[in-house]
Enzyme design. Sequence first.
Site, PDB file in Angstrom:
ATOM      1  N   GLY A   1       0.720  -1.180  -0.060  1.00 41.19           N
ATOM      2  CA  GLY A   1       0.096   0.053   0.205  1.00 41.19           C
ATOM      3  C   GLY A   1       0.926   1.280  -0.141  1.00 41.19           C
ATOM      4  O   GLY A   1       2.107   1.238   0.292  1.00 41.19           O
ATOM      5  N   GLN A   2       0.472   2.471  -0.404  1.00 37.75           N
ATOM      6  CA  GLN A   2       1.055   3.523  -0.770  1.00 37.75           C
ATOM      7  C   GLN A   2       0.103   4.716  -0.736  1.00 37.75           C
ATOM      8  O   GLN A   2      -1.022   4.739  -0.980  1.00 37.75           O
ATOM      9  CB  GLN A   2       1.763   3.378  -1.952  1.00 37.75           C
ATOM     10  CG  GLN A   2       3.044   3.973  -2.043  1.00 37.75           C
ATOM     11  CD  GLN A   2       3.717   3.614  -3.341  1.00 37.75           C
ATOM     12  OE1 GLN A   2       3.404   2.642  -4.036  1.00 37.75           O
ATOM     13  NE2 GLN A   2       5.012   4.301  -3.473  1.00 37.75           N
ATOM     14  N   GLY A   3       0.701   5.805  -0.082  1.00 41.66           N
ATOM     15  CA  GLY A   3      -0.438   7.050  -0.070  1.00 41.66           C
ATOM     16  C   GLY A   3       0.421   8.001   0.535  1.00 41.66           C
ATOM     17  O   GLY A   3       1.794   8.111   0.491  1.00 41.66           O
ATOM     18  N   GLY A   4      -0.206   9.188   0.912  1.00 38.27           N
ATOM     19  CA  GLY A   4       0.177  10.333   1.249  1.00 38.27           C
ATOM     20  C   GLY A   4       1.163  10.195   2.663  1.00 38.27           C
ATOM     21  O   GLY A   4       1.964  10.990   2.869  1.00 38.27           O
TER      22      GLY A   4
ATOM     23  N   GLY B   1       2.896   7.652   3.426  1.00 36.61           N
ATOM     24  CA  GLY B   1       3.965   6.687   3.441  1.00 36.61           C
ATOM     25  C   GLY B   1       3.710   5.354   2.484  1.00 36.61           C
ATOM     26  O   GLY B   1       2.857   5.454   1.826  1.00 36.61           O
TER      27      GLY B   1
ATOM     28  N   VAL C   1       3.502   1.120   3.001  1.00 34.48           N
ATOM     29  CA  VAL C   1       3.162  -0.075   3.584  1.00 34.48           C
ATOM     30  C   VAL C   1       3.808  -1.246   2.981  1.00 34.48           C
ATOM     31  O   VAL C   1       3.561  -1.466   1.785  1.00 34.48           O
ATOM     32  CB  VAL C   1       1.728  -0.199   4.086  1.00 34.48           C
ATOM     33  CG1 VAL C   1       1.734  -1.566   5.028  1.00 34.48           C
ATOM     34  CG2 VAL C   1       1.306   0.916   4.705  1.00 34.48           C
TER      35      VAL C   1
ATOM     36  N   LYS D   1       4.972  -0.048   8.258  1.00 35.00           N
ATOM     37  CA  LYS D   1       4.750   1.269   7.629  1.00 35.00           C
ATOM     38  C   LYS D   1       5.745   2.170   7.885  1.00 35.00           C
ATOM     39  O   LYS D   1       6.110   2.530   8.985  1.00 35.00           O
ATOM     40  CB  LYS D   1       3.109   1.505   8.165  1.00 35.00           C
ATOM     41  CG  LYS D   1       2.776   2.714   7.744  1.00 35.00           C
ATOM     42  CD  LYS D   1       1.372   2.994   8.039  1.00 35.00           C
ATOM     43  CE  LYS D   1       1.020   4.095   8.751  1.00 35.00           C
ATOM     44  NZ  LYS D   1      -0.341   4.400   9.244  1.00 35.00           N
TER      45      LYS D   1
ATOM     46  N   ASP E   1     -10.853   8.671  11.521  1.00 38.25           N
ATOM     47  CA  ASP E   1     -10.733   8.395  10.147  1.00 38.25           C
ATOM     48  C   ASP E   1     -11.544   7.001   9.827  1.00 38.25           C
ATOM     49  O   ASP E   1     -10.832   6.316   9.083  1.00 38.25           O
ATOM     50  CB  ASP E   1      -9.533   8.621   9.416  1.00 38.25           C
ATOM     51  CG  ASP E   1      -9.784   8.531   7.951  1.00 38.25           C
ATOM     52  OD1 ASP E   1     -11.148   8.921   7.464  1.00 38.25           O
ATOM     53  OD2 ASP E   1      -8.686   8.257   7.381  1.00 38.25           O
TER      54      ASP E   1
END
Length: 749
Positions: free
Chosen positions: A436-439, A441, A443, A457, A554
């Site tokens: 996984g990837q996002g704002g 960082g 995973v 992470k 969230d």
Amino acid sequence: MALHWLVHVFLWCLSLATISSSSSASSSSMKCQRRCGKIKIPFPFGMGDPNCFRNEWFNVTCDESVTPPKALLANNDLLEEDFEVLDISLEGHLTTKKEIIHDCRSKSYNDTDIIETPISFYGSPYSFSNTRNKFTAVGCNTLAYMTGYTPTAGLIFRVGCISNCFGIRRVMNGSCTGIGCCQSSIPPGIIGFQLGINSLSSDANRSRLGPCSYAFLVDQDFNLNFSVFNLSKTSFLDRNKQVPVVLDWVASQNEICEAAIKNKTDYACLSENSHCNDSINGIGYLCSCSPGYSGNPYIHEGCKDIDECKNKTSHNCNQVCVNMPGSYHCKCQKGYHGDGWNNGTRCTADAKELPVLKVILGTGLSLLFLLIASTWMYWLWRKRRSMKLKEKFFQQNGGLVLQQKINTRRSDTFKIFTIEELKRATKNYCASKIVGQGGFGIVYKGVLPNKKVVAIKKSKLVDASQIDQFINELDILSQVNHRNVVKLLGCCLEDQVPILVYEFISNGTLYHHIHEAGHLPSISLENRLRIATEIAEALAYLHFAASMPIFHRDIKSANILLDNNFTVKVADFGVSRLVPIDHTQITTLVQGTWGYLDPECFQTGKLTDKSDVYSFGVVLLELLTGEKAVCLNRSHEDRNLAMYFVRKMKENRLFQMLEERVRSEASVEQLMAIAQLTLRCLKLNGEKRPTMKEVVVDLQGLRGFQNHHSVHDQESEKLLCETSQGCKEDAGGQYSVSGHFDISLTLSR
Ligand SMILES: *[C@@H]1O[C@H](CO)[C@@H](O)[C@H](O)[C@H]1NC(C)=O
Ligand SMILES: *[C@@H]1O[C@H](CO)[C@@H](O)[C@H](O)[C@H]1NC(C)=O
Ligand SMILES: *[C@@H]1O[C@H](CO)[C@@H](O)[C@H](O)[C@H]1NC(C)=O
Ligand SMILES: *[C@@H]1O[C@H](CO)[C@@H](O)[C@H](O)[C@H]1NC(C)=O
Ligand SMILES: *[C@@H]1O[C@H](CO)[C@@H](O)[C@H](O)[C@H]1NC(C)=O
Ligand SMILES: *[C@@H]1O[C@H](CO)[C@@H](O)[C@H](O)[C@H]1NC(C)=O
Ligand SMILES: *[C@@H]1O[C@H](CO)[C@@H](O)[C@H](O)[C@H]1NC(C)=O
Ligand SMILES: *[C@@H]1O[C@H](CO)[C@@H](O)[C@H](O)[C@H]1NC(C)=O
Ligand SMILES: *[C@@H]1O[C@H](CO)[C@@H](O)[C@H](O)[C@H]1NC(C)=O
Ligand SMILES: *[C@@H]1O[C@H](CO)[C@@H](O)[C@H](O)[C@H]1NC(C)=O
């Protein structure tokens, strides 16, 4: 003719008296004269004093009345005539002179041979050398022969040759080739002979070619200097009245070595390092020096060691020759190796190569050492730097505080990982391990040494001012222990950014199962309620049971993970504050969690536990309707699922919204109860929303019974909606959302 020479042989047999080699000669005296003119007279030969020669056979007299002086074998009546001595060699040769015979008869044919007076050495140590002499005849149409006697063979023999001159031009000059001159070898051991000569052709032809024929025994090395002109003249005869003849002599003419060695009184080989050698030419022996010695074997200390090393051609050494008695050996100079023999391994230089080799080796080794040392130093420096860096990061990331906290709590479920452990677990953060990837960082999926699969992470850069808070959060999160909450296993603070390690949940997100997997209709109402209950339980736990109230901030279907048994695992913790607030976040906010966000909180900027309740309500709606929280396909006012639902409820058209399976499985009362619960959770005023605890109770009730819903609803509404916490209690007072994988969470103090 035959009779004639036989008579002669008989004559010498009679005439030769038996000669006894009488005087037992003592060793040579130093006073003895050893030269006669230019001729050396070595012992056993000698002159004058009887001690100067071995016995009378070796008595030599020197006639100094003529010039040059003439040496003669003293005949003392032993020999028939005087023999002039030209040369004496200790190898057993004595060169003397002998007349040639000639036939210069100019008369016509005369049958009679010309016969020489016989000569004999019978009983003496002398014989005619067969190895050094040749019987020679000179002339055209000449027949010449030699009748001899050899006692060893015990026979009388005759050798001869015919010389012819067919065409005078073919006469060879200088050497005897058979034209005008012929030669013959003689047998060994001749002690006496007689020569005969005759002509084969008529006088007329003979005179034309030359008047004379000649016959003689001669030293084969003697230069005859024969030429065709000599045939027609008598000058040949004049010049060569006598020609050299070589005699062999022995030390003792009637003894062989075996017997001689035993007779100490008469043994001739007096020198040390000498030995006896039987004559091959008849009875008798000679003495010779042993190999490596040279000199006169017949006198004491006559055989001297040969210094082979003095003469370069006489030794076979490559470099250094070392003389030894009777021999020598070879050595190599310093710095060379080998046996030193030219026929052996010779000498090979090793000295010159060695220093070069040493220098090369030395330089190479020191360079290598330097290289190793500098590499090691660099490595050490790198390690120290990396250690320091790690330490710095660790401290910067609040590692010490956390460590202390963990130590005091003695938690064994939370671990502080080293950077190496995590590198190994993720194969150095291999791209294929990214899940996984996002704002926030990246995973990674990792495997710990104990085979445990984890999600690792790696955050983005963090704001150093928030470290304290982060550590506090981490500390609290590490204590979270609920079956429906993803467990934080540990962290690593040695890197620039904190790295968090979670348990790995394998079955994807709730969002995936509702919106992407396409199997929503196969999920029963009961299961949906169970999932909702589990989410609610997790949130209730976070809100109330944890050591400090934790707001997730969230909640969304994408942050609800499911394991293989479809058990809920609420995911993602603790770093929301640490995610730098930049423009990407705004986008993430809008794209990712728009639709879940508590509108009250969004407006006031204050976050309460009720914000989570609102978000939960949206997730519940997703479960019931199968719709996305925000769907652009819907009409503008209905894009937000919560608003859409509220509108439908007002219009009393809830059934239209619900997903097929929910409609079919739920009773009307049940549906209404669920709808009411959802509606309450989605109240715009946070204070009117139930707490998660109440939600849990409601859901459990819904799952168990369909009957007492109305009473329950009202009761629970009263009950639950009274207790609430204001946004003002939120310490952070900020909202924060991260990307798809991230779940923002904040700790309320
Ligand atoms: C050696 O020969 C000479 C001359 O013939 C003679 O005078 C002398 O006596 C001889 N010596 C001996 C020892 O026979
Ligand atoms: C042949 O030679 C012998 C010996 O020299 C001599 O006695 C004889 O007279 C010669 N015969 C003639 C015919 O000359
Ligand atoms: C032999 O020698 C003579 C004079 O030296 C010369 O004229 C003649 O040609 C020579 N013969 C041969 C065959 O060499
Ligand atoms: C002598 O020589 C001639 C030719 O050169 C020859 O014809 C003759 O037969 C010879 N005489 C004898 C006796 O050989
Ligand atoms: C041989 O004869 C040549 C001339 O023909 C002369 O020069 C030389 O000295 C002679 N050699 C001997 C050893 O007599
Ligand atoms: C042979 O003849 C030549 C020429 O006449 C002469 O010079 C030489 O000495 C002679 N050789 C002998 C050995 O007589
Ligand atoms: C040794 O030699 C001498 C002289 O030749 C001789 O008289 C004597 O008998 C010899 N002795 C032996 C044992 O042969
Ligand atoms: C013995 O004499 C022969 C001939 O004279 C010679 O070839 C041989 O080398 C000699 N042996 C020794 C050991 O001197
Ligand atoms: C050295 O030895 C060789 C043979 O061994 C001999 O021919 C030569 O004459 C010798 N040279 C000297 C200077 O003794
Ligand atoms: C070389 O030759 C010498 C005699 O010249 C001999 O003694 C020696 O054994 C030889 N060495 C080899 C290696 O053949």
